[in-house]
Motif scaffolding. Structure first.
Motif, PDB file in Angstrom:
ATOM      1  N   GLU A  18      49.736  47.710  37.153  1.00  0.00           N
ATOM      2  CA  GLU A  18      48.548  47.638  37.472  1.00  0.00           C
ATOM      3  C   GLU A  18      47.828  46.007  36.710  1.00  0.00           C
ATOM      4  O   GLU A  18      46.391  45.897  36.739  1.00  0.00           O
ATOM      5  CB  GLU A  18      47.577  48.393  37.091  1.00  0.00           C
ATOM      6  CG  GLU A  18      48.099  49.285  37.767  1.00  0.00           C
ATOM      7  CD  GLU A  18      49.097  50.834  36.766  1.00  0.00           C
ATOM      8  OE1 GLU A  18      49.620  50.183  35.697  1.00  0.00           O
ATOM      9  OE2 GLU A  18      49.986  50.663  37.212  1.00  0.00           O
ATOM     10  N   LEU A  19      48.526  46.144  36.456  1.00  0.00           N
ATOM     11  CA  LEU A  19      48.045  44.300  35.492  1.00  0.00           C
ATOM     12  C   LEU A  19      48.542  43.237  35.737  1.00  0.00           C
ATOM     13  O   LEU A  19      49.700  42.523  35.728  1.00  0.00           O
ATOM     14  CB  LEU A  19      48.660  44.903  33.629  1.00  0.00           C
ATOM     15  CG  LEU A  19      48.304  43.873  32.629  1.00  0.00           C
ATOM     16  CD1 LEU A  19      46.834  43.911  32.383  1.00  0.00           C
ATOM     17  CD2 LEU A  19      49.049  44.195  31.354  1.00  0.00           C
ATOM     18  N   PHE A  20      47.881  42.119  35.977  1.00  0.00           N
ATOM     19  CA  PHE A  20      48.029  40.475  36.930  1.00  0.00           C
ATOM     20  C   PHE A  20      47.076  40.271  36.137  1.00  0.00           C
ATOM     21  O   PHE A  20      46.694  39.978  35.795  1.00  0.00           O
ATOM     22  CB  PHE A  20      48.355  40.592  37.843  1.00  0.00           C
ATOM     23  CG  PHE A  20      46.526  41.240  38.195  1.00  0.00           C
ATOM     24  CD1 PHE A  20      46.097  42.899  38.960  1.00  0.00           C
ATOM     25  CD2 PHE A  20      46.468  40.302  39.353  1.00  0.00           C
ATOM     26  CE1 PHE A  20      45.021  42.373  39.024  1.00  0.00           C
ATOM     27  CE2 PHE A  20      45.177  40.601  40.246  1.00  0.00           C
ATOM     28  CZ  PHE A  20      44.376  41.408  40.199  1.00  0.00           C
ATOM     29  N   SER A  21      47.887  38.719  36.383  1.00  0.00           N
ATOM     30  CA  SER A  21      47.345  37.488  35.920  1.00  0.00           C
ATOM     31  C   SER A  21      47.290  36.453  37.440  1.00  0.00           C
ATOM     32  O   SER A  21      48.048  36.121  38.082  1.00  0.00           O
ATOM     33  CB  SER A  21      48.031  36.745  35.098  1.00  0.00           C
ATOM     34  OG  SER A  21      47.576  36.938  33.331  1.00  0.00           O
ATOM     35  N   LEU A  22      45.530  35.766  37.236  1.00  0.00           N
ATOM     36  CA  LEU A  22      46.010  34.825  38.479  1.00  0.00           C
ATOM     37  C   LEU A  22      45.422  33.910  38.481  1.00  0.00           C
ATOM     38  O   LEU A  22      44.336  33.284  37.169  1.00  0.00           O
ATOM     39  CB  LEU A  22      44.392  35.254  39.737  1.00  0.00           C
ATOM     40  CG  LEU A  22      44.848  36.390  40.026  1.00  0.00           C
ATOM     41  CD1 LEU A  22      43.620  36.775  40.932  1.00  0.00           C
ATOM     42  CD2 LEU A  22      45.925  36.903  41.163  1.00  0.00           C
ATOM     43  N   ARG A  23      46.678  33.004  38.963  1.00  0.00           N
ATOM     44  CA  ARG A  23      46.220  31.273  38.331  1.00  0.00           C
ATOM     45  C   ARG A  23      45.654  30.615  39.863  1.00  0.00           C
ATOM     46  O   ARG A  23      45.557  30.865  40.721  1.00  0.00           O
ATOM     47  CB  ARG A  23      47.362  30.623  38.353  1.00  0.00           C
ATOM     48  CG  ARG A  23      48.006  31.060  36.843  1.00  0.00           C
ATOM     49  CD  ARG A  23      49.265  29.570  36.500  1.00  0.00           C
ATOM     50  NE  ARG A  23      49.292  29.576  34.361  1.00  0.00           N
ATOM     51  CZ  ARG A  23      50.267  30.477  34.782  1.00  0.00           C
ATOM     52  NH1 ARG A  23      51.619  29.832  35.542  1.00  0.00           N
ATOM     53  NH2 ARG A  23      50.327  30.604  33.096  1.00  0.00           N
ATOM     54  N   VAL A  24      44.490  29.441  39.368  1.00  0.00           N
ATOM     55  CA  VAL A  24      43.742  29.961  40.521  1.00  0.00           C
ATOM     56  C   VAL A  24      42.781  28.099  40.233  1.00  0.00           C
ATOM     57  O   VAL A  24      43.002  27.520  39.692  1.00  0.00           O
ATOM     58  CB  VAL A  24      42.217  30.613  40.847  1.00  0.00           C
ATOM     59  CG1 VAL A  24      41.275  30.175  41.765  1.00  0.00           C
ATOM     60  CG2 VAL A  24      42.276  31.696  41.027  1.00  0.00           C
ATOM     61  N   ARG A  25      43.127  27.252  41.784  1.00  0.00           N
ATOM     62  CA  ARG A  25      42.763  25.740  42.221  1.00  0.00           C
ATOM     63  C   ARG A  25      40.897  26.269  42.875  1.00  0.00           C
ATOM     64  O   ARG A  25      40.904  26.418  43.642  1.00  0.00           O
ATOM     65  CB  ARG A  25      43.812  25.225  42.414  1.00  0.00           C
ATOM     66  CG  ARG A  25      43.164  23.793  42.909  1.00  0.00           C
ATOM     67  CD  ARG A  25      44.133  22.676  43.161  1.00  0.00           C
ATOM     68  NE  ARG A  25      45.506  23.368  42.886  1.00  0.00           N
ATOM     69  CZ  ARG A  25      46.460  22.080  41.955  1.00  0.00           C
ATOM     70  NH1 ARG A  25      45.182  21.560  41.108  1.00  0.00           N
ATOM     71  NH2 ARG A  25      47.239  22.610  41.532  1.00  0.00           N
ATOM     72  N   ALA A  26      40.416  26.003  41.932  1.00  0.00           N
ATOM     73  CA  ALA A  26      38.321  25.999  42.514  1.00  0.00           C
ATOM     74  C   ALA A  26      37.540  24.601  41.778  1.00  0.00           C
ATOM     75  O   ALA A  26      37.967  24.992  40.827  1.00  0.00           O
ATOM     76  CB  ALA A  26      38.219  27.043  42.303  1.00  0.00           C
ATOM     77  N   PRO A  27      37.095  24.290  42.879  1.00  0.00           N
ATOM     78  CA  PRO A  27      36.293  22.843  41.746  1.00  0.00           C
ATOM     79  C   PRO A  27      34.890  23.364  41.230  1.00  0.00           C
ATOM     80  O   PRO A  27      34.018  23.795  41.711  1.00  0.00           O
ATOM     81  CB  PRO A  27      35.733  22.281  43.052  1.00  0.00           C
ATOM     82  CG  PRO A  27      35.421  23.612  44.459  1.00  0.00           C
ATOM     83  CD  PRO A  27      36.545  24.230  43.337  1.00  0.00           C
ATOM     84  N   VAL A  28      35.388  24.311  39.596  1.00  0.00           N
ATOM     85  CA  VAL A  28      33.749  24.889  39.231  1.00  0.00           C
ATOM     86  C   VAL A  28      33.317  23.844  38.256  1.00  0.00           C
ATOM     87  O   VAL A  28      34.290  22.413  38.428  1.00  0.00           O
ATOM     88  CB  VAL A  28      34.799  25.976  38.203  1.00  0.00           C
ATOM     89  CG1 VAL A  28      35.108  27.280  39.428  1.00  0.00           C
ATOM     90  CG2 VAL A  28      35.785  25.844  37.005  1.00  0.00           C
ATOM     91  N   GLU A  29      32.567  24.376  37.925  1.00  0.00           N
ATOM     92  CA  GLU A  29      31.850  23.957  36.436  1.00  0.00           C
ATOM     93  C   GLU A  29      32.673  22.947  34.984  1.00  0.00           C
ATOM     94  O   GLU A  29      33.451  24.293  34.849  1.00  0.00           O
ATOM     95  CB  GLU A  29      30.488  23.955  36.187  1.00  0.00           C
ATOM     96  CG  GLU A  29      29.821  23.640  37.691  1.00  0.00           C
ATOM     97  CD  GLU A  29      27.980  23.736  37.251  1.00  0.00           C
ATOM     98  OE1 GLU A  29      27.604  23.816  35.873  1.00  0.00           O
ATOM     99  OE2 GLU A  29      27.496  24.555  37.835  1.00  0.00           O
ATOM    100  N   PRO A  30      32.528  22.322  34.542  1.00  0.00           N
ATOM    101  CA  PRO A  30      33.030  22.839  32.734  1.00  0.00           C
ATOM    102  C   PRO A  30      32.684  23.662  32.207  1.00  0.00           C
ATOM    103  O   PRO A  30      31.644  24.009  31.972  1.00  0.00           O
ATOM    104  CB  PRO A  30      32.592  21.443  32.557  1.00  0.00           C
ATOM    105  CG  PRO A  30      32.481  20.950  33.125  1.00  0.00           C
ATOM    106  CD  PRO A  30      31.415  21.473  34.349  1.00  0.00           C
TER     107      PRO A  30
END
Ligand code: NAP
Length: 247
Positions: A18-30
């Motif tokens: 049930e427990l997970f971590s996502l690593r994501v590449r995305a153009p977000v603001e600082p």
């Protein structure tokens, strides 16, 4: 600025079913460590989005989030099944005030979390500020089962980089686990077992406390700390206890 940008999953770390971590590449603001954004998916023609704290630090190339599946939850049950290369939506604008610059000065910083709410504390500890500002940093993490003690490798690495400064205290409430306290955080504050275990004293004169997670834990801890003279920290009336309810 767009309300949503598209992110690409680079990694899905499964701690338990049930427990997970996502690593994501995305153009977000600082963003600032301790802040959150929203993750979303388009489901049946509608965007379903929920807030999640950054676990990554502002300087990291990838964004990281720690999640738990909500029974029958439309979003988390899809996200848990995602693989590298899959897309999701991310709100580019960060939000929230659960950040170190809102915390007044003190010599000791106590970071107390339940479940996935350890995330913002990992983000904060991945920056230079807490190590420069505080002599001692306590990180307490309460979970039901030992398998839910996430980020122990990162915590061990942080301890090695800052010898003697980080005091990690796991709490495992539904089974025995070596080194862990088997009680809830408010109970350990009340009977002072956490202070005895760590050899550190919590008091209004030199301690600052950040509480994050289960709203019941936050409320009961505030009550106990209030009885000990530690007041809620508000912009107009600075105190010693800064809080964030996780749901
Ligand atoms: P949790 O029930 O928050 O348990 C984590 C730790 O907090 C356990 O050690 C638990 O002790 C303790 N705890 C629970 N209630 C407390 C209280 N009133 N005072 C002090 N400590 C307390 O569980 P979780 O495993 O992190 O998450 C469980 C469920 O919460 C998830 O399945 C999900 O549905 C929901 N959740 C929702 C969101 C959301 O954003 N909607 C986020 C996180 C979690 P005990 O073992 O004694 O209960």
């Amino acid at each position: 600025m767009a309300t949503w940008v598209t992110g690409r999953i680079e990694e899905n770390i499964h701690w338990t079913d049930e427990l997970f971590s996502l690593r994501v590449r995305a153009p977000v603001e600082p963003y600032t460590a301790g802040q959150f954004t929203q993750l979303g998916l388009e489901i049946d023609g509608e965007i379903i989005g929920r807030p999640y704290s950054y676990v990554s630090a502002p300087q990291d190339a990838l964004l990281e989030f720690c999640l738990v599946t909500v029974p029958e939850g439309p979003l988390t049950n899809r996200l848990v099944a995602m693989h590298p290369g899959d897309s999701l939506l991310v709100r580019p604008k960060p939000a929230g005030f659960f950040v170190l610059k809102e915390v007044p000065e003190g010599s000791d910083l106590w970071l107390l979390a339940t479940g996935t709410a350890i995330g913002p504390f990992i983000s904060i500890l991945r920056t230079a500020e807490p190590w420069q500002r505080f002599e001692n940093i306590v990180l307490a993490h309460a979970v039901r089962h030992a398998a839910e003690l996430t980020y122990t490798d990162s915590i061990a690495a942080l301890s090695r980089s800052h010898p003697g400064q980080l005091h990690y205290q796991p709490f495992v409430t539904r089974e025995n686990h070596p080194g862990a306290l088997r009680q809830r955080i408010p109970a350990a504050l009340r009977d002072r077992s956490i202070e005895r275990q760590l050899g550190l004293q919590l008091d209004a004169g030199h301690s600052q406390v950040m509480l994050c997670g289960n709203p019941g834990m936050v409320k009961d801890s505030c009550t106990v700390l209030g009885e000990r003279g530690l007041q809620r920290n508000r912009r107009r009336a600075p105190g010693q206890v800064t809080t964030e309810n996780y749901w």
